[in-house]
Design an enzyme around this catalytic site. Structure first.
Site, PDB file in Angstrom:
ATOM      1  N   THR A   1       0.879  -1.186   0.000  1.00 40.78           N
ATOM      2  CA  THR A   1       0.000   0.000   0.000  1.00 40.78           C
ATOM      3  C   THR A   1       0.913   1.232   0.000  1.00 40.78           C
ATOM      4  OG1 THR A   1      -0.226  -0.132   2.416  1.00 40.78           O
ATOM      5  CG2 THR A   1      -1.977  -1.117   1.099  1.00 40.78           C
TER       6      THR A   1
ATOM      7  N   LYS B   1       4.230  -6.871   3.977  1.00 44.33           N
ATOM      8  CA  LYS B   1       3.949  -5.490   3.612  1.00 44.33           C
ATOM      9  C   LYS B   1       3.663  -4.727   4.893  1.00 44.33           C
ATOM     10  CE  LYS B   1       0.602  -3.418   3.170  1.00 44.33           C
ATOM     11  NZ  LYS B   1      -0.018  -2.395   4.089  1.00 44.33           N
TER      12      LYS B   1
ATOM     13  N   THR C   1       2.614  -8.679  11.953  1.00 45.82           N
ATOM     14  CA  THR C   1       2.604  -7.384  11.284  1.00 45.82           C
ATOM     15  C   THR C   1       1.350  -7.222  10.457  1.00 45.82           C
ATOM     16  OG1 THR C   1       3.846  -5.871   9.913  1.00 45.82           O
ATOM     17  CG2 THR C   1       3.706  -8.117   9.152  1.00 45.82           C
TER      18      THR C   1
ATOM     19  N   GLU D   1       6.675   4.866   7.289  1.00 48.28           N
ATOM     20  CA  GLU D   1       6.281   6.040   6.504  1.00 48.28           C
ATOM     21  C   GLU D   1       7.180   7.229   6.831  1.00 48.28           C
ATOM     22  OE1 GLU D   1       1.622   4.945   5.629  1.00 48.28           O
ATOM     23  OE2 GLU D   1       2.128   5.976   7.484  1.00 48.28           O
TER      24      GLU D   1
ATOM     25  N   ASN E   1       0.392  10.960   5.851  1.00 50.50           N
ATOM     26  CA  ASN E   1      -0.840  10.611   6.546  1.00 50.50           C
ATOM     27  C   ASN E   1      -1.828  11.760   6.668  1.00 50.50           C
ATOM     28  OD1 ASN E   1      -0.546   7.785   7.238  1.00 50.50           O
ATOM     29  ND2 ASN E   1       1.328   8.504   8.214  1.00 50.50           N
TER      30      ASN E   1
ATOM     31  N   SER F   1      -5.906   8.878   2.922  1.00 49.75           N
ATOM     32  CA  SER F   1      -4.801   8.061   2.416  1.00 49.75           C
ATOM     33  C   SER F   1      -5.162   6.607   2.567  1.00 49.75           C
ATOM     34  CB  SER F   1      -3.531   8.381   3.188  1.00 49.75           C
ATOM     35  OG  SER F   1      -3.692   8.099   4.553  1.00 49.75           O
TER      36      SER F   1
END
Lengths: 411, 411
Positions: B158, B185, B196, B283, B406, B411
C-alpha cells in the site's frame, strides 16, 4: 526556538485580580534564554495551605522529588519556578541544586527551606547552576507585589507560544466570595499522568491542606489528566495549589462543608480551562480536538479508549489533513485493548455521523463531514453501544510543525 | 500517494528459490489502484499445514475473523490477498465479502471455501466489492507458477515504498535441506500486536500444523512484535505460514524433533529480516533505529520500556533531527511505568555513552554523539542497572514526511 502564536490561543486574556496573601515577582536569571524572564518567585503569607500532584514518571525531576518530600507539612511560604532547565536526570548535582535554590529562597522569604516549593522546566539532563538564583531571589522578594499574573505565566514558558492564565470568582453560598487564579505552562511532552507540566493555582479561600489535596487530586483527574499533546509524559509534571485563607472566612476543614461544592466547581472549571489552553498550545497545533467516548463499559474504559484515539499519530495527522478518516478511529478503538464490539460502534465528526453499527453510515455525506473537519475545533465522538461509561479528553492535531519544533537540535 | 523509495531499503533483493508445492500469481482487479497489481493468489498443494497469528485489535478486519474461524483445520489450499481495501469496519457486508471471495477462490482452486485463507489491506471502512475477483482468481489459478516472489510482494503493497521478501535455506541436520520464503507489507499503522500488517511465509518442510503454530507464535514475538512505526496497531495484522511437506523428509510432528532447532533458527531469522524491512519502510523514515534495553527487572519489562522509547514522538523527532537528546530517552523510560531507578540509568547512542548513573556522562563528547546520530542506522541502548532482563526493538524516526503522507486526504 520562537514559533508563531498558536491560532488556537484564547481570543482574550482574562484580567486576574489580586489574591490576598499572594505576591509575585519575575526576573531574568539567564539560565538559558536571553532577553526574557525565566524565574517566577511567589511569596505566600504565613498560614497558607499547600497541596500538589506530580508526575507518575519513574524518572521524576529533582524538584518533583523535593516537593514530594516537603509537601507533607501542608504549608508553604514561597514558590520558585524556573524555565530553561528542568533539573531532571541530573543525579546528585540535581539534588544539591534544589537544596541550594530552596536555601537561597528561604533566606529571601524569611522561612525554612522546607517551606519553599520548587519547579523547573526546560532541557533535561543539563546541571542547573543554582548559584544563578543568588541575589535574584532576594531582589524578587523585595519587589514581589500582588499583581503581574500574566508576567508570571510568561516567565515559566518554554516552547509555549502564549502564556496561560485563568481566574474564577466564587460565592461560597454564605456571602463569602473568594478568588482562584491559576497559571500553567506546557506545549510538548504533554500526557500528564497526575498533573500537567507545570501549573500553579492560588486562592484566598481558607481550606485546610488535606481538603485542598483532595480537591487538587480530583481536579487534576478531570482536567490535566484528560489532556495529551504527544503521549509523552514529562519527568516534571507538577500541579501545586495554595490557599492563603485571607478571604476572611472560616476555614473549610472537612469534605462535607456546605461551601465546598461551589468552590470545587469553580476550581474544576479553572483547571479544565488551563488544561485546554495547554492542548491549544500543543506544539505545531492547528486544530483543537475534543474526543468523546460514550456508552463504554465503564468511565475508566472510556478514558483509555479516548486516550488511545487522542494519542494516535494516524488520527492526529488525519485531523491535520482535514480528513474525516473514521477508519483510523476504529483502529485506535481496537488497539486500546478495552471492551469494544466493532459491529456496535458509531463515530461522528462534529455533528456528522460517519459510521453507524460497525459500518459507514448510509446517510453519511462526505461534503458535510469535510466541512466539520475544516473547523478550528473538531469533536470526535465514539459511541460504543455497550454501557454507561463515558469520557472526554482534549488534544490537538499532529502537523509538520511538531516535527520541525522537536527535530531542532537540542530543543 | 507515490513516495520515493525509503533510503533505508535493503541494498539488494534476494532471489527467492521455488518452494515445492507453492505456486503464485498476481493480477490487477482494479480494487482501488490503477495500473498496478492488487491481488495475490497462492495455490498450495494438497496436504500443506497452515498456522497463523493475528492482530489483538478489538476491532479486527473481516478477513482476520475469516482466517481465525477457518485455521483450526490446520490446512489450506489457497491464499488470496488484496491491497487497496482492508475490508475492515465493513459490518455484515464485510462478512459477505470474505465468504464470496473464498467461494470464488475455492472454485478456482478446486477446494472448499474454508480451505482458502484471506487477507486484505488498504483503506478501512469502505465496502470491498468481491465480485471484482470473479474471473480474476480463476485466471490466476490457471497461470499460477512456482516463481514470482518479488511480484507477489509488490501486489500487496500500500504505502510501502519497496517490496519485502526474504529467503532462507536450512540443512535440518540429517542431510535434508528445506527452503523458507517470506513476504511482508507494512509501512504505517505499524505496532504489531501478534503479527505485522501482512506477512506470508512458505516452506517445503514437512511440519505438522500444531508445531508450525508454535513456531509462528514464538517467531512473531521476537520479530514483528518487536517492531513499531507509529504505535498504531492495525485492524488487519496477519502472519500466515504454510508448510507444504514437499521437501521429501518425514514430517516434524513434535516439539522435541532434533531437526526443529535448525528450522526454528532459520525461520526466526527470516521473520526478523522481514520485520526489520517493515521498520525500514516506516512512513517517511530516514533513520532505522534499534532500541536495546538491558539490565531490566525482566525481559517483559525491558520490552515495555523499549517500546515506550520506540513509540515516543519526542525521541523519534530527536532522531530525525540528529539530536543525541538523552533527556527524551529518560522521559520515555520514566513514562513506561516499569521499574527503573533514575540514578542507575546509562544511555548510549551508537557506541557513545552520553549518560551514566543518572546524569550526563563526564566523558561525553558532543561531537562523537553527533557523529553517531548522523548515521542512517542509530542504536539507542539503555542500561537500567537492575537485573537480567533485556529486549531489542526496531523502529524508525518521525519526519515531516510521515505527517505529509498521513495528512493526505483519505490516504
Amino acid at each position: 526556538m520562537s514559533h508563531p502564536v498558536s491560532p488556537l490561543a484564547p481570543k482574550s486574556v482574562p484580567d486576574c485580580p489580586e489574591i490576598r496573601g499572594v505576591r509575585l515577582a519575575t526576573a531574568e536569571a539567564g539560565i538559558r534564554y536571553k532577553g526574557r524572564t525565566d524565574v517566577l518567585y511567589v511569596a505566600l503569607d504565613e498560614g497558607a495551605s499547600a497541596a500538589g500532584v506530580f508526575t507518575r514518571s519513574r524518572c521524576p525531576s529533582a524538584p518533583v522529588d523535593w516537593c514530594r518530600a516537603n509537601l507533607a507539612g501542608g504549608t508553604a511560604r514561597a514558590v520558585v519556578v524556573n524555565s530553561g532547565n528542568a533539573n531532571a536526570f541530573t543525579g546528585g548535582k540535581g539534588r544539591d541544586s534544589t537544596r541550594l535554590t530552596a536555601e537561597i529562597a528561604a533566606r529571601a522569604a524569611g522561612c525554612r527551606p522546607e517551606e519553599v516549593m520548587l519547579a523547573s522546566t526546560g532541557v533535561i539532563g543539563e546541571p542547573l547552576d543554582a548559584t544563578r538564583f543568588e541575589g535574584v531571589l532576594a531582589d524578587c522578594a523585595s519587589r514581589a507585589a500582588p499583581g503581574g499574573w500574566l508576567e508570571a505565566a510568561r516567565a515559566i514558558m518554554t516552547t509555549d507560544t502564549f502564556p496561560k492564565v485563568a481566574t474564577r470568582s466564587v460565592e461560597l453560598g454564605n456571602g463569602e466570595r473568594v478568588v482562584i487564579n491559576g497559571i500553567a505552562k506546557g506545549s510538548g511532552m504533554i500526557a500528564p499522568d497526575m498533573a500537567t507540566m507545570l501549573s500553579f493555582v492560588f486562592t484566598d479561600a481558607a481550606i485546610a491542606a488535606p481538603v485542598l489535596q483532595t480537591l487538587v487530586s480530583e481536579g487534576a483527574d478531570t482536567s490535566f489528566n484528560c489532556t495529551t499533546v504527544d503521549g509523552d509524559t514529562s519527568t516534571s509534571d507538577t500541579l501545586l495549589a495554595f490557599a492563603t485563607g485571607r478571604s476572611g472566612g472560616k476555614a473549610i476543614e472537612n469534605a462535607d462543608d456546605p461551601r465546598l461544592p461551589a468552590f470545587k466547581a469553580a476550581l474544576d472549571d479553572l483547571l479544565i480551562d488551563l488544561a485546554q489552553q495547554v492542548a491549544r498550545d500543543g506544539e505545531g497545533a492547528r486544530k483543537f480536538v475534543t474526543v468523546k467516548v460514550e456508552s463504554a463499559e465503564s468511565d475508566a474504559s472510556a478514558h483509555r479508549i479516548a486516550m488511545s484515539i487522542a494519542n494516535s499519530p494516524l488520527v492526529k495527522t488525519a485531523v491535520a489533513g482535514e480528513d474525516a478518516n473514521w477508519g483510523r478511529v476504529v483502529m485506535a478503538v481496537g488497539k486500546a485493548g478495552e471492551p469494544a464490539d466493532r459491529d456496535l460502534l458509531s463515530i461522528s465528526f462534529g455533528d456528522v455521523r460517519v459510521a453507524h453499527q460497525g459500518a459507514r453510515d448510509p446517510d453519511y455525506d462526505e461534503a458535510e463531514a469535510s466541512a466539520a473537519m475544516k473547523k478550528d475545533e473538531v469533536t470526535i465522538t465514539v459511541d460504543l453501544g455497550l454501557g454507561e461509561g463515558k469520557a472526554r479528553v482534549w488534544t490537538c492535531d499532529l502537523t509538520k510543525a511538531y516535527v520541525e519544533i522537536n527535530g531542532d537540535y537540542r530543543s
